[in-house]
Structures are given as structure tokens and as C-alpha cells.
Design an enzyme around this catalytic site. Structure first.
Site, PDB file in Angstrom:
ATOM      1  N   ASP A  56     -20.409  12.317  56.209  1.00 59.70           N
ATOM      2  CA  ASP A  56     -21.436  13.171  55.587  1.00 59.70           C
ATOM      3  C   ASP A  56     -22.534  13.538  56.578  1.00 59.70           C
ATOM      4  O   ASP A  56     -23.557  14.117  56.197  1.00 59.70           O
ATOM      5  CB  ASP A  56     -22.031  12.515  54.334  1.00 59.70           C
ATOM      6  CG  ASP A  56     -22.829  11.258  54.629  1.00 59.70           C
ATOM      7  OD1 ASP A  56     -22.455  10.539  55.570  1.00 59.70           O
ATOM      8  OD2 ASP A  56     -23.807  10.980  53.916  1.00 59.70           O
ATOM      9  N   SER A  72     -20.399   8.772  51.913  1.00 60.43           N
ATOM     10  CA  SER A  72     -20.695   8.574  53.332  1.00 60.43           C
ATOM     11  C   SER A  72     -19.443   8.134  54.093  1.00 60.43           C
ATOM     12  O   SER A  72     -18.449   8.854  54.133  1.00 60.43           O
ATOM     13  CB  SER A  72     -21.835   7.566  53.487  1.00 60.43           C
ATOM     14  OG  SER A  72     -22.291   7.521  54.813  1.00 60.43           O
ATOM     15  N   THR A 118     -34.871  -3.019  54.558  1.00 56.29           N
ATOM     16  CA  THR A 118     -33.647  -2.376  55.038  1.00 56.29           C
ATOM     17  C   THR A 118     -33.349  -1.109  54.255  1.00 56.29           C
ATOM     18  O   THR A 118     -33.395  -1.102  53.028  1.00 56.29           O
ATOM     19  CB  THR A 118     -32.462  -3.346  54.891  1.00 56.29           C
ATOM     20  OG1 THR A 118     -32.823  -4.587  55.477  1.00 56.29           O
ATOM     21  CG2 THR A 118     -31.236  -2.802  55.580  1.00 56.29           C
TER      22      THR A 118
END
Length: 624
Positions: free
Chosen positions: A335, A176, A411
């Protein structure tokens, strides 16, 4: 023992401790099959470390294996069991494959999908494409069909493919927005969402039981010729953009809009896909930041390839916008699963919206479009929006007024994606989900955050508002005026010492010296409730037991304050950070923004001083 692994004279002379460490490490090398001679670059790196007597570097590489969790793997590329390399990818995939064989009886009929980004680490020979090919070879060696993308692809395409083709699982090789030396291995289950417990523990156990490479696991050449290998690239490109067009509601406005938008992919994979998404919505193509539009694993123009960091990443975007007369900037992370947005203000300054502010804007927009399409008043009772517990409560405020359902999850999109799948299976409509870390799920076709579809939907929202002579900032103010101001302030401290982190949180749990005695105030602010999702404590519940799932492996405490403030402190699963998320939720009608911001600033200052104690704990603040 291979000759190059003999101890260097430099190391032998140092100390008995050094010799023990190195002997132990050599034993591990053989025992864990670290040095099968398949990648000469990683072998060469270790040889150099041995010659240099780099004990600490060797210890770091070989002392402990990467932990496989619900986020999969995330680590630096390099040699050893603590890094992402050919061998650890093979070992991980063998474990995952074995776990799938045990869990799903039709794996060989349905198969898996594997995608990858553009990351590469020349010194170790590692790259996302290389790792994806090795993962494919492992599955093919077991007779499992593999849909391996032939080119780089955004992360959202992998969960989309799992759902669209009805596959057993998906793997995305990406780190990422992490630093350039890192890579990762992200896993999706057959429901199209990221894995959650107990799958992570089952896969981790299977990895440990399948460390020795299977005979054909290294053979990428043969695997790439196998009839079991399919390339989904063209089909998924077509089907994905067809699917997201269901969320295009103002095609005529899009076609005629004169608003100018800049887009940057920050040296990642997003450029071509966002251009295609805009085309699918009949939006004029955004201006691309030339220096950043092509994938480059070095990320040469930014310090951190993370749009969440704000203006520093967007400098080139602002410059292009000024030249072209554009008023809005869209930015994906490398990404393309996250989206940041900035808007030029009347003052000439640029405003970078927070993830919570964009959640408010996109949530408002998604509901507005849905309402126009649905005249049946009862339909709203089957409508859901989701957000993570550390994100803004603005969707809750909108839901209360408009009558739809709002739910909070733990989360991370792994929780929202799985909850969305549960609701979809009950014939509910999941319209929108978001997290404050600029992650948005605007379509149930992808049960994860998706920066590509979010970019096109944001583009349409911008075009519609421009037609109404309204800016994003003005619309955000209108949302807060109608549903109540939600002012948030999030940041983090860097801490590499796990003992300090544990001590910091344990102090909060035993604040008055007694066990489970949480603080009742912070500075001048009175605490009305405490929820600890590490221990499972929640003072708001009749039995003091938290409703949301708990995890002893991570730290997370939420404090609710009498003034309407909420603050969550938690550790990061992928970075050495202690994060905090604060928000002041005001009732509709309380529009004194200056006073609300001051109240929140004072609350944050008190939390940092009394709860974090940065000087005592030697915490590094977030870099400016």
C-alpha cells in the site's frame, strides 16, 4: 430459517457438543444478520463448510466478532463475523458513520474520503474496491458527501485528502503488507491522523448498535450514481505531488545525477506513484522490477509481501540492479506507506538497511536540508522530530547536539501523527518522524507514514551523496561517528496462545514472586530502569508513574540497562507475535563497532533465554 442452513447429517451424528455449537452458530447467523442473501459467494462458502462438518472452521468464522481498535480492522477475507466481508464492512461503516454524526455537526457539509488498494479474494467475492464501494453506499445513504477514489491509491493519499480538503474523516481499505488473504479498514479523523482513544471505543460501541444493515447500505449501484459521490483522483494526484515538491532542495543535482536506482512495488499500488514522485523531483525514473510492478493480489513472486523481511522480497530487485548497473534499491510495501532501501557494497554484496538506520539517514538529511534553508539560529527552537518508543534513539542524539526538540511517542504512527498535529497547531515545525518498521513521515502534508514521498526524498539524498562520491553506508558511518553509534537488533517470536503471552509478561512483573517486582538483572547485565506501559509503572519517574499513555489491552515493557542498552518487549496489535526491540546507544567517540555488536548480541541472547524462555513457552522463532 433458510433451507440451506439446516444441519447436515454428518454434523448431527458427531456429538452433542457439535450440535450445540452449530445450533448456536445458526442462531447467531440470524441474530447478527450474517446471512442476508447479498453475496452468494460467502453464502456458498458457509454451505460447503456445513456440508463438510467443518465445525472448527465454522467456530472460527462465527464465534467472535472482529474487534475494532485504533488500527481499525485487520482480518482474513471470508464469511462470518470474524472476517472481512460485505456485511462486516457495512456494519463497521454504519457504526463509524453514526459515530461521526454524533461527534461532528457538519458531516453532511464536509464529507469523507475513501481509498483502497488492489487486494481481492475471489473465493469470498471480497476485494478492497468492493468494500470501498459498500462503505461509500453507507455514507451516501445518510446524505454524506463521499470522495471515493476511482482507482487504487497509496494509503498516504487518504490522510493527505482529509487534510487538503478539510474532511471529517478518511477510510483506507488495505491490509498493507499482510498475507494475501487478509484485508483491513483503516480510519483517519478530521485532523488527518489515525484515530486514537476514545474514538476507537466510541466507534466500536456504535458498530454494535448498528448491526442491521440500513435499507440502502447494499445499494452500491445507486450510490455510484449519486451527486454526493465525487472522485478526487486527478485533483489529489496533482496536489500531492505539488505538496511534496517543497522538500526538493537539489533539483539541479537531481537532473544531472548519473546514479541508477531500482524500485519495486512488490505487486502493490506504488509503481505509478513513485515514478510520479521521482518526476516531481526531476530525478531520473527508477528502473521498475517488471515482474512486480503491476498490482497482483496473489503476490506471486514473494512468500511475504513485506519489504521489512529483507533480502527474500528483494531477490528480483537485486537481479535487475545487477543487469542495469544500479547501486541502490528502493522497495515499497503493497500500500506504499513503507519504504525499504538496499545498497550494493564495494564487496559486491547487498546491504539492506534496517528501519532504524534509514531513520538515521533520513533524519540527518531532513535536518541538513532544513538548516541550509534557515539562516535564523533561533528557528531551531521551534523544530521537532518524533519517533516511536521502540525505535532508535539516534534522533535524540542528533537533537541534543543540534538544538532542536525530539519527542518519543507510543508505538505506531497514530501517536506520532496526532502529536505532530498538536505541534503544528502550536505553529511548530515538525520536520520528520519515523518508526523502526520502515515507516517515515517526511512531510507534514501527510500525518502518517508515507513511502511515496520518502522514496523521492531518498532518491534526492542518494543523488546528492553520489555527487559527493559518498555512499549511503559511508554517510551512515559518518552520522554515527558524529552523534554516537546506535546499534539495534529487533526480531520476534510467534505465539498464538494468549494465555502463554499473558503468563510470560506477568512473570516479568512478579519476578521475585512478589507483585510489581521486576527483574534487576538479565544474565550478566544490570537493569537500571523499568517502564511498563501496560500497568503504567515507570521506575524513572519520581512517583513511579509512566508519562506516556498506557493501555491494559496490550503488553509492553521496556528495560534500560547500565551499559546503555535498551530493550522493549511488546505484543503486536495485528499479528500473533511477541516482538523485541533492542539498542545499544554509545557515546560519540566509542567507535569499536565489533565490540558494540558483540555486547548487544550477548544482551539479546540473555533476554531471549531469561525473559522469553522460548522452549518452555513453545515460542516459534522468526522464520529465516
Amino acid at each position: 430459517m433458510p433451507q440451506f442452513l439446516s444441519l447436515s447429517p454428518v454434523l448431527i451424528k458427531r456429538s452433542s457438543d457439535t450440535r450445540v455449537i452449530l445450533l448456536t452458530y445458526l442462531y447467531l447467523c440470524i441474530k447478527k444478520y450474517v446471512f442476508l442473501p447479498q453475496n452468494p459467494k460467502t453464502v456458498s462458502m458457509v454451505k460447503d463448510l456445513v456440508k463438510e462438518g467443518a465445525v472448527e472452521a465454522l467456530r472460527k468464522c462465527f464465534s467472535s466478532r472482529m474487534e475494532f481498535g485504533t488500527a481499525g480492522l485487520r482480518a482474513a477475507m471470508g464469511p462470518g463475523i470474524s472476517c472481512m466481508n460485505d456485511l462486516t464492512i457495512i456494519q463497521t461503516t454504519q457504526g463509524f458513520c453514526h459515530y461521526l454524526e454524533e461527534s461532528l455537526g457538519n458531516l453532511k457539509e464536509r464529507g469523507v474520503v475513501i481509498g483502497y488498494d488492489a487486494r481481492a479474494h475471489p473465493p469470498s467475492g471480497g476485494s478492497s474496491k468492493r468494500f470501498a464501494s459498500l462503505a461509500a453506499a453507507v455514507f451516501i445513504s445518510r446524505g454524506v458527501p463521499v470522495h471515493l477514489f476511482s482507482d487504487i491509491t497509496p494509503t498516504p493519499f487518504v490522510p493527505f485528502t482529509v487534510s487538503h480538503l478539510g474532511l471529517c474523516a478518511g477510510i483506507m481499505v488495505t491490509a498493507s503488507h499482510n498475507p494475501k488473504q487478509d484485508n483491513g479498514y483503516k480510519v483517519y479523523w478530521e485532523n488527518g491522523a489515525q484515530i486514537v482513544s476514545p474514538h476507537d471505543k466510541g466507534i466500536a460501541k456504535a458498530i454494535e448498535e448498528n448491526l442491521e444493515p440500513w435499507p440502502e447500505s447494499w445499494n452500491t449501484e445507486e450510490a455510484l450514481k449519486s451527486p454526493l459521490l465525487k472522485d478526487p483522483y486527478q485533483d489529489i494526484n496533482t496536489q500531492y505531488f505539488k505538496a511534496i515538491q517543497k522538500h526538493c532542495h537539489h533539483r539541479d543535482i537531481n537532473k544531472s545525477s548519473e546514479v541508477k536506482i531500482v524500485h519495486t512495488s512488490v505487486h502493490g499500488v506504488g509503481h505509478a506513484f513513485v515514478q510520479s514522485a521521482f518526476k516531481a523531483f526531476d530525478l531520473h525514473p527508477p528502473f521498475a522490477v517488471e515482474e512486480q510492478k503491476d498490482p497482483d493480489p496473489e503476490f506471486p513472486t514473494v512468500k511475504y509481501p513485506n519489504p521489512e523481511e529483507g533480502e527474500g522480497v528483494l531477490t528480483l530487485s537485486f537481479a535487475l540492479a545487477e543487469r542495469e548497473g544500479a547501486t541502490v534499491v528502493l522497495a515499497n510495501d503493497p500500500d506504499a506507506d513503507r519504504l525499504a532501501i538496499a545498497e550494493k557494497q564495494e564487496s559486491g554484496q547487498w546491504r539492506v538497511f534496517s528501519g532504524n538506520e534509514l531513520g538515521a539517514l533520513l533524519g540527518w538529511w531532513m535536518f541538513r536540508c532544513w538548516k541550509q534553508q534557515n539562516s535564523d539560529a533561533a528557528a531551531v527552537k521551534s523544530l521537532y522530530m518524533l519517533s516511536s518508543t521502540v525505535s532508535s534513539k539516534i534522533l535524540r542524539a542528533i537533537a541534543l547536539k543540534e538544538g532542536f526538540h525530539f519527542e518519543e511517542t507510543l508505538t505506531g504512527f497514530k501517536w506520532m501523527g496526532n502529536r505532530a498535529r498538536d505541534l503544528l497547531n502550536q505553529d511548530k515545525t515538525v520536520l520528520f518522524a519515523f518508526e523502526e518498521a520502515i515507516g517515515y513521515m517526511c512531510s507534514p502534508s501527510v500525518l502518517d507514514k508515507d513511502g511515496v514521498s520518502a522514496a523521492a526524498i531518498a532518491g534526492e539524498m542518494v543523488s546528492y551523496l553520489a555527487m559527493k562520491k559518498t555512499s549511503l553506508s559511508q554517510q551512515l558511518t559518518a552520522i554515527y561517528t558524529e552523534y554516537g553509534y546506535h546499534i539495534s537488533k529487533n526480531s520476534y517470536f510467534i505465539c498464538h496462545d494468549q494465555d502463554v503471552i499473558r503468563s510470560l509478561f506477568e512473570r516479568l512483573r512478579n519476578y521475585s514472586g512478589k507483585k510489581d517486582s521486576y527483574p534487576t538483572e538479565c544474565g550478566r547485565f544490570s537493569i537500571s530502569a523499568v517502564r511498563d506501559l501496560t500497568t503504567g509503572y515507570d521506575s524513572n519517574q519520581p512517583d513511579n508513574k509512566a508519562v506516556l499513555p498506557t493501555s491494559k489491552s496490550s503488553q509492553m515493557i521496556t528495560f534500560s540497562f547500565a551499559n546503555g542498552g535498551v530493550a522493549t518487549m511488546r505484543t503486536s496489535g495485528t499479528e500473533p507475535k511477541i516482538k523485541y526491540y533492542t539498542e545499544l546507544c554509545a557515546a560519540p567517540g566509542n567507535s569499536d563497532v565489533t565490540q558494540l555488536k558483540k555486547e548487544l548480541d550477548d544482551l539479546v541472547d540473555a533476554i531471549v533465554k531469561d525473559f522469553f524462555e522460548p522452549e518452555k513457552n513453545k515460542l516459534q522463532p522468526k522464520p529465516e
